[in-house]
Design a protein around this motif. Structure first.
Motif, mmCIF file in Angstrom:
data_model
loop_
_atom_site.group_PDB
_atom_site.id
_atom_site.type_symbol
_atom_site.label_atom_id
_atom_site.label_comp_id
_atom_site.label_asym_id
_atom_site.label_seq_id
_atom_site.Cartn_x
_atom_site.Cartn_y
_atom_site.Cartn_z
ATOM 1 N N MET A 88 37.233 101.629 33.550
ATOM 2 C CA MET A 88 36.427 102.416 34.482
ATOM 3 C C MET A 88 37.345 103.305 35.316
ATOM 4 S SD MET A 88 35.488 99.877 37.655
ATOM 5 C CE MET A 88 36.785 99.252 38.725
ATOM 6 N N LYS A 89 36.766 104.343 35.948
ATOM 7 C CA LYS A 89 37.520 105.221 36.828
ATOM 8 C C LYS A 89 37.588 104.633 38.240
ATOM 9 C CE LYS A 89 36.278 109.603 34.607
ATOM 10 N NZ LYS A 89 35.588 110.904 34.818
ATOM 11 N N ALA A 90 38.719 104.881 38.917
ATOM 12 C CA ALA A 90 38.879 104.449 40.293
ATOM 13 C C ALA A 90 39.865 105.372 40.992
ATOM 14 C CB ALA A 90 39.377 103.003 40.358
ATOM 15 N N LEU A 91 39.705 105.477 42.310
ATOM 16 C CA LEU A 91 40.622 106.280 43.124
ATOM 17 C C LEU A 91 41.759 105.385 43.584
ATOM 18 C CD1 LEU A 91 41.220 108.985 44.535
ATOM 19 C CD2 LEU A 91 39.938 108.118 46.508
ATOM 20 N N CYS A 92 42.979 105.736 43.195
ATOM 21 C CA CYS A 92 44.135 104.873 43.433
ATOM 22 C C CYS A 92 45.153 105.546 44.353
ATOM 23 C CB CYS A 92 44.818 104.526 42.108
ATOM 24 S SG CYS A 92 43.759 103.647 40.934
ATOM 25 N N TRP A 93 45.784 104.705 45.166
ATOM 26 C CA TRP A 93 46.913 105.132 45.994
ATOM 27 C C TRP A 93 48.165 105.049 45.143
ATOM 28 C CZ3 TRP A 93 51.465 102.903 47.982
ATOM 29 C CH2 TRP A 93 52.025 103.544 49.098
ATOM 30 N N GLU A 94 48.881 106.164 45.026
ATOM 31 C CA GLU A 94 50.062 106.194 44.168
ATOM 32 C C GLU A 94 51.358 106.366 44.952
ATOM 33 O OE1 GLU A 94 49.858 105.322 41.235
ATOM 34 O OE2 GLU A 94 47.756 105.632 40.711
ATOM 35 N N VAL B 222 52.893 107.675 49.258
ATOM 36 C CA VAL B 222 52.555 108.336 50.513
ATOM 37 C C VAL B 222 51.960 109.709 50.246
ATOM 38 C CG1 VAL B 222 53.479 109.229 52.680
ATOM 39 C CG2 VAL B 222 54.299 107.044 51.780
ATOM 40 N N ASN B 223 50.739 109.901 50.758
ATOM 41 C CA ASN B 223 50.006 111.160 50.628
ATOM 42 C C ASN B 223 49.751 111.554 49.169
ATOM 43 O OD1 ASN B 223 49.798 111.614 53.444
ATOM 44 N ND2 ASN B 223 51.885 112.437 53.465
ATOM 45 N N LYS B 224 49.604 110.560 48.320
ATOM 46 C CA LYS B 224 49.347 110.840 46.914
ATOM 47 C C LYS B 224 48.233 109.937 46.393
ATOM 48 C CE LYS B 224 51.512 111.298 42.365
ATOM 49 N NZ LYS B 224 52.754 111.113 41.560
ATOM 50 N N LEU B 225 47.108 110.564 45.993
ATOM 51 C CA LEU B 225 45.991 109.857 45.396
ATOM 52 C C LEU B 225 45.755 110.388 43.993
ATOM 53 C CD1 LEU B 225 43.381 109.942 48.326
ATOM 54 C CD2 LEU B 225 44.828 108.014 47.657
ATOM 55 N N SER B 226 45.229 109.546 43.119
ATOM 56 C CA SER B 226 44.861 110.001 41.782
ATOM 57 C C SER B 226 43.697 109.163 41.271
ATOM 58 C CB SER B 226 46.042 109.897 40.819
ATOM 59 O OG SER B 226 46.448 108.548 40.663
ATOM 60 N N VAL B 227 42.897 109.748 40.397
ATOM 61 C CA VAL B 227 41.807 109.033 39.743
ATOM 62 C C VAL B 227 42.343 108.500 38.422
ATOM 63 C CG1 VAL B 227 39.487 109.195 38.776
ATOM 64 C CG2 VAL B 227 40.067 110.462 40.865
ATOM 65 N N GLU B 228 42.298 107.186 38.266
ATOM 66 C CA GLU B 228 42.897 106.528 37.104
ATOM 67 C C GLU B 228 41.879 105.633 36.407
ATOM 68 O OE1 GLU B 228 45.897 107.250 36.207
ATOM 69 O OE2 GLU B 228 46.618 108.269 38.019
ATOM 70 N N GLN B 229 42.180 105.293 35.170
ATOM 71 C CA GLN B 229 41.429 104.270 34.455
ATOM 72 C C GLN B 229 42.010 102.907 34.807
ATOM 73 O OE1 GLN B 229 38.744 104.297 32.399
ATOM 74 N NE2 GLN B 229 38.434 106.510 32.596
ATOM 75 N N VAL B 230 41.168 101.999 35.283
ATOM 76 C CA VAL B 230 41.603 100.647 35.636
ATOM 77 C C VAL B 230 40.678 99.665 34.937
ATOM 78 C CG1 VAL B 230 42.472 101.425 37.888
ATOM 79 C CG2 VAL B 230 40.151 100.507 37.715
ATOM 80 N N PRO B 231 41.090 98.405 34.792
ATOM 81 C CA PRO B 231 40.218 97.422 34.129
ATOM 82 C C PRO B 231 38.911 97.225 34.893
ATOM 83 C CG PRO B 231 42.479 96.612 34.272
ATOM 84 C CD PRO B 231 42.427 97.847 35.110
ATOM 85 N N ASP B 232 37.839 97.005 34.156
ATOM 86 C CA ASP B 232 36.562 96.701 34.797
ATOM 87 C C ASP B 232 36.670 95.385 35.568
ATOM 88 O OD1 ASP B 232 35.548 98.933 33.602
ATOM 89 O OD2 ASP B 232 34.348 97.855 32.106
ATOM 90 N N PRO B 233 36.010 95.289 36.723
ATOM 91 C CA PRO B 233 36.025 94.017 37.445
ATOM 92 C C PRO B 233 35.174 92.977 36.722
ATOM 93 C CG PRO B 233 34.508 95.534 38.499
ATOM 94 C CD PRO B 233 35.193 96.312 37.397
ATOM 95 N N GLU B 234 35.481 91.730 36.965
ATOM 96 C CA GLU B 234 34.717 90.614 36.400
ATOM 97 C C GLU B 234 34.408 89.613 37.506
ATOM 98 O OE1 GLU B 234 37.179 88.966 33.381
ATOM 99 O OE2 GLU B 234 36.832 90.607 31.953
ATOM 100 N N LEU B 235 33.347 88.841 37.330
ATOM 101 C CA LEU B 235 33.057 87.758 38.257
ATOM 102 C C LEU B 235 34.186 86.742 38.207
ATOM 103 C CD1 LEU B 235 29.265 87.087 37.509
ATOM 104 C CD2 LEU B 235 30.231 88.491 39.331
ATOM 105 N N ARG B 236 34.688 86.366 39.378
ATOM 106 C CA ARG B 236 35.758 85.359 39.441
ATOM 107 C C ARG B 236 35.260 84.039 40.002
ATOM 108 N NH1 ARG B 236 41.044 88.572 41.858
ATOM 109 N NH2 ARG B 236 41.173 90.193 40.226
#
Length: 391
Positions: free
Chosen positions: A1-7, A9-23
């Motif tokens: 899934m897509k998510a907004l990530c902190w990369e 200082v002053n740098k953000l990017s939209v990345e593909q990250v694993p889908d969340p699951e019930l824990r």
């Protein structure tokens, strides 16, 4: 899934990250309907909050649709439209039982960081560094919500998504400042900051019976909103001596309650701002307490100062002498959302609180980095940008 990530200082990017699951069996999974930029996030993005790691998903203020529930969840079902408190509370510890939800003992999975910084750990919060539990944030297509029966609230019919969105954090934060600040009928209240939290603190003070509410800022759009939608008086601090103006408006006494809703990157038009900014940039202090100092000096003798803005650690030139010699009560807290959200949804439905005006811009998740840049620099009249994955 897509998510907004902190990369970094002053740098953000939209990345593909694993889908969340019930824990855990008390979790739900939520499909994000809308999130929003927040001034607190700017502190993260700028590198002022410790324990951030590259790839961390940010965001903590959101509404969504339930898509999966754990076996122990009783208050929610698939398809429910929910607003989620930014702070996570277990509902069982001493702090949750005493309505101090942002101090929960059981939801911060990295307690050592908070203990080192503050003496005790805080509760966990979505997307707000590993010092606050390292929970994945809400600027993503899907979000895992722990202890959902305590932290997610069904949105009543008749309340639109945009209005409900700000009940996730901004509205309860502002209400808490007025409530725990002890605002009572007949008080004069001054609020530093006309962002979403400051506006909501001013509205809460009015609803709690304050005789006059005066909000202080420098951004024309925020000042106009505060007068039009909140019903408070305003002061542009770049055009007048705020302390003198407050004395004039209170018959020389000063406000009964002063609420600071600015936080660790406060601005001012005096030389002290340059001093604070230089020390912060050099990491000789973590926070700029400009608005806190102003509130303490402006408050009447025997009055109350409530600090709502986010602060991370140590500040310089704190006017302790003024606190002692004026007999002030100084309080502060992170937001106890579960304490206020049900009541605030009722007030929103009744038309006592207006929030939709805060959403001046609407963007897709792909455009979230641009939205944060616009929000940070206050361009194009941006007060808050709503992030909608469906756009």
């Amino acid at each position: 899934m897509k998510a907004l990530c902190w990369e970094g200082v002053n740098k953000l990017s939209v990345e593909q990250v694993p889908d969340p699951e019930l824990r855990n069996d008390q979790d739900i999974l939520v499909r994000l309907v809308a999130g929003t930029t927040c001034g607190s996030d700017l502190h993260l993005i700028g590198g002022y909050i410790p324990a951030m790691r590259a790839g961390d998903v940010i965001g903590h203020e959101f509404v969504g649709e339930v898509v999966e529930t754990g076996s122990a969840v009783r208050r929610h079902k698939v398809g429910d439209r929910v607003v989620v408190s930014s702070f996570v509370g277990c509902g069982r510890c001493w702090y949750c039982a005493n309505d101090l939800w942002s101090l929960c003992d059981n939801t911060n999975t990295n307690p050592g960081v908070g203990q080192a910084l503050f003496g005790y750990e805080t509760a966990g919060i979505f997307g707000y560094s590993h010092a606050m539990g390292g929970l994945r944030g809400s600027h993503a297509e899907y979000v895992r919500v722990p202890f959902a029966d305590h932290g997610a609230f069904t949105i009543p019919e008749g309340i639109d998504d945009t209005s409900a969105l700000f009940v996730s954090d901004s509205v309860p934060t502002g209400w808490m400042g007025a409530d725990l600040g002890g605002v009572k009928p007949g008080d004069v209240v001054a609020v530093w900051g006309c962002g979403a939290v400051g506006q909501m603190a001013a509205r809460a003070a009015i609803l709690l019976g304050a005789e006059r509410v005066i909000a202080i800022d420098r951004i024309p759009e925020r000042l106009e909103m505060t007068e039009r939608y909140i019903g408070a008086e305003t002061i542009d601090y770049t055009t007048t001596d705020v302390a003198a103006e407050l004395r004039e408006r209170t018959g020389g006494r000063g406000p009964d309650v002063c609420i600071e809703a600015v936080g660790m990157e406060a601005h001012s038009d005096g030389p002290m701002h340059l001093y604070d900014q230089a020390k912060q940039q050099l990491r000789l202090q973590t926070d700029r307490p400009t608005a806190v100092r102003h509130a303490i000096h402006a408050c009447r003798k025997g009055g109350t100062v409530f600090i709502l803005g986010v602060f991370a650690g140590a500040v310089d030139k704190f006017p302790l002498g003024a606190v002692i010699n004026k007999g002030l009560t100084v309080r502060g807290s992170q937001m106890h959302g579960q304490r206020y959200i049900p009541m605030l949804l009722d007030r929103l439905a009744a038309g006592e609180i207006s929030t939709a005006h805060l959403a001046t811009h609407s963007v897709s998740l792909d455009d979230a980095p641009t939205a944060y840049d616009m929000f940070k620099h206050k361009t194009d009249g941006c007060v808050r940008a709503v992030i909608r994955p469906g756009l």
